[in-house]
Scaffold this motif. Sequence first.
Motif, PDB file in Angstrom:
ATOM      1  N   MET A  72      24.933  35.960  -4.975  1.00 42.36           N
ATOM      2  CA  MET A  72      23.857  34.608  -4.994  1.00 42.36           C
ATOM      3  C   MET A  72      24.867  33.408  -4.547  1.00 42.36           C
ATOM      4  O   MET A  72      25.863  33.357  -5.038  1.00 42.36           O
ATOM      5  CB  MET A  72      23.604  34.579  -6.363  1.00 42.36           C
ATOM      6  CG  MET A  72      22.484  33.368  -6.578  1.00 42.36           C
ATOM      7  SD  MET A  72      21.935  33.684  -8.442  1.00 42.36           S
ATOM      8  CE  MET A  72      20.646  32.016  -8.411  1.00 42.36           C
ATOM      9  N   GLU A  73      24.206  32.497  -4.126  1.00 42.87           N
ATOM     10  CA  GLU A  73      24.721  31.120  -3.705  1.00 42.87           C
ATOM     11  C   GLU A  73      25.214  30.492  -4.744  1.00 42.87           C
ATOM     12  O   GLU A  73      24.280  30.334  -5.864  1.00 42.87           O
ATOM     13  CB  GLU A  73      24.018  30.690  -2.620  1.00 42.87           C
ATOM     14  CG  GLU A  73      24.104  31.196  -1.402  1.00 42.87           C
ATOM     15  CD  GLU A  73      23.149  30.479  -0.073  1.00 42.87           C
ATOM     16  OE1 GLU A  73      23.124  29.056  -0.303  1.00 42.87           O
ATOM     17  OE2 GLU A  73      22.643  31.176   0.881  1.00 42.87           O
ATOM     18  N   SER A  74      26.293  29.708  -4.908  1.00 39.05           N
ATOM     19  CA  SER A  74      26.733  28.710  -5.837  1.00 39.05           C
ATOM     20  C   SER A  74      25.925  27.633  -6.033  1.00 39.05           C
ATOM     21  O   SER A  74      25.572  27.189  -7.074  1.00 39.05           O
ATOM     22  CB  SER A  74      28.081  28.380  -5.936  1.00 39.05           C
ATOM     23  OG  SER A  74      28.310  27.941  -4.621  1.00 39.05           O
ATOM     24  N   CYS A  75      25.271  27.130  -4.878  1.00 37.63           N
ATOM     25  CA  CYS A  75      24.253  26.231  -4.677  1.00 37.63           C
ATOM     26  C   CYS A  75      23.034  26.466  -4.469  1.00 37.63           C
ATOM     27  O   CYS A  75      22.557  26.585  -3.257  1.00 37.63           O
ATOM     28  CB  CYS A  75      24.712  25.044  -3.872  1.00 37.63           C
ATOM     29  SG  CYS A  75      26.439  24.197  -4.540  1.00 37.63           S
ATOM     30  N   SER A  76      21.914  26.807  -5.210  1.00 36.17           N
ATOM     31  CA  SER A  76      20.714  27.343  -5.241  1.00 36.17           C
ATOM     32  C   SER A  76      19.790  25.967  -5.334  1.00 36.17           C
ATOM     33  O   SER A  76      18.491  26.355  -4.616  1.00 36.17           O
ATOM     34  CB  SER A  76      20.236  28.382  -5.906  1.00 36.17           C
ATOM     35  OG  SER A  76      20.249  28.087  -7.374  1.00 36.17           O
ATOM     36  N   VAL A  77      20.145  24.976  -5.977  1.00 36.26           N
ATOM     37  CA  VAL A  77      19.370  23.747  -5.723  1.00 36.26           C
ATOM     38  C   VAL A  77      19.661  22.869  -4.863  1.00 36.26           C
ATOM     39  O   VAL A  77      20.778  22.242  -4.689  1.00 36.26           O
ATOM     40  CB  VAL A  77      19.171  23.060  -7.183  1.00 36.26           C
ATOM     41  CG1 VAL A  77      18.332  21.957  -7.466  1.00 36.26           C
ATOM     42  CG2 VAL A  77      18.779  24.079  -8.268  1.00 36.26           C
ATOM     43  N   LEU A  78      18.611  22.118  -4.175  1.00 38.72           N
ATOM     44  CA  LEU A  78      18.628  21.532  -3.133  1.00 38.72           C
ATOM     45  C   LEU A  78      18.061  19.964  -3.376  1.00 38.72           C
ATOM     46  O   LEU A  78      17.241  19.902  -4.179  1.00 38.72           O
ATOM     47  CB  LEU A  78      18.018  21.776  -1.750  1.00 38.72           C
ATOM     48  CG  LEU A  78      18.076  20.667  -0.458  1.00 38.72           C
ATOM     49  CD1 LEU A  78      19.515  20.708  -0.140  1.00 38.72           C
ATOM     50  CD2 LEU A  78      17.407  21.233   0.564  1.00 38.72           C
ATOM     51  N   GLU A  79      19.115  19.059  -3.353  1.00 35.36           N
ATOM     52  CA  GLU A  79      18.769  17.418  -3.810  1.00 35.36           C
ATOM     53  C   GLU A  79      18.540  16.705  -2.625  1.00 35.36           C
ATOM     54  O   GLU A  79      19.284  16.671  -1.727  1.00 35.36           O
ATOM     55  CB  GLU A  79      19.666  16.880  -4.766  1.00 35.36           C
ATOM     56  CG  GLU A  79      19.525  15.502  -5.347  1.00 35.36           C
ATOM     57  CD  GLU A  79      20.710  14.987  -6.022  1.00 35.36           C
ATOM     58  OE1 GLU A  79      20.729  13.687  -6.084  1.00 35.36           O
ATOM     59  OE2 GLU A  79      21.535  15.756  -6.244  1.00 35.36           O
ATOM     60  N   VAL A  80      17.148  16.308  -2.420  1.00 33.12           N
ATOM     61  CA  VAL A  80      16.627  15.415  -1.382  1.00 33.12           C
ATOM     62  C   VAL A  80      16.486  14.090  -1.733  1.00 33.12           C
ATOM     63  O   VAL A  80      15.448  13.978  -2.486  1.00 33.12           O
ATOM     64  CB  VAL A  80      15.577  16.263  -0.708  1.00 33.12           C
ATOM     65  CG1 VAL A  80      15.250  15.439   0.726  1.00 33.12           C
ATOM     66  CG2 VAL A  80      15.892  17.746  -0.344  1.00 33.12           C
ATOM     67  N   ASP A  81      17.296  13.211  -1.154  1.00 34.18           N
ATOM     68  CA  ASP A  81      16.829  11.722  -1.470  1.00 34.18           C
ATOM     69  C   ASP A  81      16.105  11.276  -0.144  1.00 34.18           C
ATOM     70  O   ASP A  81      16.384  11.528   0.990  1.00 34.18           O
ATOM     71  CB  ASP A  81      18.374  11.072  -1.198  1.00 34.18           C
ATOM     72  CG  ASP A  81      18.074   9.656  -1.397  1.00 34.18           C
ATOM     73  OD1 ASP A  81      17.247   8.883  -1.072  1.00 34.18           O
ATOM     74  OD2 ASP A  81      18.870   8.862  -2.434  1.00 34.18           O
ATOM     75  N   ILE A  82      14.678  10.835  -0.562  1.00 37.97           N
ATOM     76  CA  ILE A  82      13.806  10.253   0.473  1.00 37.97           C
ATOM     77  C   ILE A  82      13.752   8.786   0.804  1.00 37.97           C
ATOM     78  O   ILE A  82      13.176   8.224  -0.068  1.00 37.97           O
ATOM     79  CB  ILE A  82      12.349  10.761   0.105  1.00 37.97           C
ATOM     80  CG1 ILE A  82      12.446  12.381  -0.101  1.00 37.97           C
ATOM     81  CG2 ILE A  82      11.434  10.522   1.329  1.00 37.97           C
ATOM     82  CD1 ILE A  82      12.692  13.142   0.922  1.00 37.97           C
ATOM     83  N   ASN A  83      14.494   8.426   1.747  1.00 35.90           N
ATOM     84  CA  ASN A  83      14.385   6.752   2.160  1.00 35.90           C
ATOM     85  C   ASN A  83      15.186   6.048   0.949  1.00 35.90           C
ATOM     86  O   ASN A  83      14.342   4.740   0.877  1.00 35.90           O
ATOM     87  CB  ASN A  83      12.873   6.473   2.382  1.00 35.90           C
ATOM     88  CG  ASN A  83      12.280   7.159   3.680  1.00 35.90           C
ATOM     89  OD1 ASN A  83      13.211   7.871   4.457  1.00 35.90           O
ATOM     90  ND2 ASN A  83      11.107   7.181   3.839  1.00 35.90           N
ATOM     91  N   GLY A  84      15.725   6.606   0.103  1.00 35.13           N
ATOM     92  CA  GLY A  84      16.170   5.894  -1.158  1.00 35.13           C
ATOM     93  C   GLY A  84      15.117   5.396  -2.006  1.00 35.13           C
ATOM     94  O   GLY A  84      15.661   4.573  -3.140  1.00 35.13           O
ATOM     95  N   GLU A  85      14.054   5.925  -2.021  1.00 35.99           N
ATOM     96  CA  GLU A  85      12.935   5.529  -2.861  1.00 35.99           C
ATOM     97  C   GLU A  85      12.845   6.828  -3.967  1.00 35.99           C
ATOM     98  O   GLU A  85      12.285   6.514  -4.946  1.00 35.99           O
ATOM     99  CB  GLU A  85      11.819   5.525  -2.206  1.00 35.99           C
ATOM    100  CG  GLU A  85      11.868   4.266  -1.045  1.00 35.99           C
ATOM    101  CD  GLU A  85      10.673   4.245  -0.053  1.00 35.99           C
ATOM    102  OE1 GLU A  85       9.833   5.153  -0.350  1.00 35.99           O
ATOM    103  OE2 GLU A  85      10.331   3.246   0.524  1.00 35.99           O
ATOM    104  N   GLU A  86      12.894   8.016  -3.546  1.00 37.73           N
ATOM    105  CA  GLU A  86      12.646   9.018  -4.451  1.00 37.73           C
ATOM    106  C   GLU A  86      13.597   9.969  -4.186  1.00 37.73           C
ATOM    107  O   GLU A  86      13.968  10.319  -2.978  1.00 37.73           O
ATOM    108  CB  GLU A  86      11.258   9.606  -4.474  1.00 37.73           C
ATOM    109  CG  GLU A  86      10.617  10.539  -5.051  1.00 37.73           C
ATOM    110  CD  GLU A  86       9.146  10.908  -4.762  1.00 37.73           C
ATOM    111  OE1 GLU A  86       8.601  11.807  -5.741  1.00 37.73           O
ATOM    112  OE2 GLU A  86       8.356  10.181  -4.017  1.00 37.73           O
TER     113      GLU A  86
END
Length: 502
Positions: A1-15
């Motif tokens: 299992m991959e150590s980083c399974s959660v992806l954090e996405v920054d959308i245009n610095g707003e959300e």
Amino acid sequence: MESCSVLEVDINGEETIFLNKQIICKYSGTLKKLLGKSTCSSSGNLKVIFNDFPGGGESFELLSRFCYNNCEWTVMPSNVVFLHCAAKFMEVTKVLVQTEKCMEEIRYWAWPEVLLSLKQCQELETSSEAESLAVKLMDALVEKLCLAIEASPSSAACSPSPDSSLFRFSCDSKSTESFKNSSSRITWWFDEVLVLSPGLVKTFLKLMVLRKFDNVTITRFLFYYQKVRFCSASSNEKREILETTVDTLYVLDRSCVPYKSLFGVLRLALGLNINKSVMNKLEVMIGQQLEQATLDNLLVPSPSKSSHLYYVNLVLRFAKAFLDGGKRGSSQMKKVARLIDQYVAEVAPDPCLKPSKFLSLLTLVPDSARESHEDIYRAIDMYLEAHAGLTNGERLNLIRALSYEKLSVQSRAHMSRNTKFQEIETLDDEQQQEQKQHVLRVEKVETSGENEKLKEHIEGIQWRVMELERACLKMQTQMEVIKKRTKSTSRGSNRSLPKLCS
């Protein structure tokens, strides 16, 4: 299992949105490429930053829901624009297939659905995909509008004259309400299309013209859109709206465009510094129908940087457009000649008006278009009164614009006593003596009888004396040029100067 399974996405610095990496990467080609170079953040998650994601967080979240549901959600007119642009950005092929299929059925959409999708395209104005969608949507909107108008049995009856009061420039809510009530059957779509940006309206109008939509209706919509949107528009938006208005009116049938309203557009355009080529089109439209103008229309204040009272160059361009517009009837030419004569009389007292500009106005229309030079004589008289410092040459140039034969007996008599027309200095003793001899002969003829024909003959001789003075002045000017040239030559030159008068 991959150590980083959660992806954090920054959308245009707003959300910031947290997603399951395996689920989202299963469908997104863009994330597959990016995550190969990404590392876990201090929180233990992979982080991706998008600075120009189309539609922002709302659009990304909508696409994510499709991915979490195995791309089996329904694509519909209300979400197809956001989904298509987001899927294109993220390279989600399964969603793109569905959005393209939905767009293929655009002709079956209802009018409100097409309009809503166009509004969404406006929100994604920086996306090239949104632009291509907007073109398809606009084409569908115009097609539906044409079909609706053709199906209306009262469309022709509801189309008023282009000179009706519906074209007035105003932000008054009462006039706007009156507009809606008086022609609601043919203009029901006016208010609904108001939500579109000037850029989309420009595309909308081009398509209407291509489909040969009724020119009167297009003109009415243009002025209505301008009237309503101007109340809250920025300077750039106003400029864009005006340029679209002029560009569209220029290709329409002239009979469908209210002439008086063109001067309303002109006043606005002069204050907004619109594109030069667009301004030229407006001037041509006004100039080609100059016989319909009034003196008040032409009395346009001069630009702030100019010292003139009125915008003379603008009137000169109007007249050029009129004369270059093809063969004109005698009545049209006479109307324009009378209008120009009135304008010349109005601007003559302007102390800042240069002689060259005034002379250009005097000679603007062919002499054959003028039956009388009475107005021209009075205008020159006023101009000489306001410009006492003119040189002899400048005075003569203005006087040459007069036709002696087209002056009344009273004006001829007045001119013979008018000191402003007689204060032209003679150039040498020989010319002065010749003038005195002519005057003596005239005085002798005057004392020989009271016959009216003899008086007119005398006045003709006086006029020819003035013509002689003008010719001598021209020769003197040429003489001065020759003298200057001979001074610059070597002293050994034996060239002799020509005699002024023999």
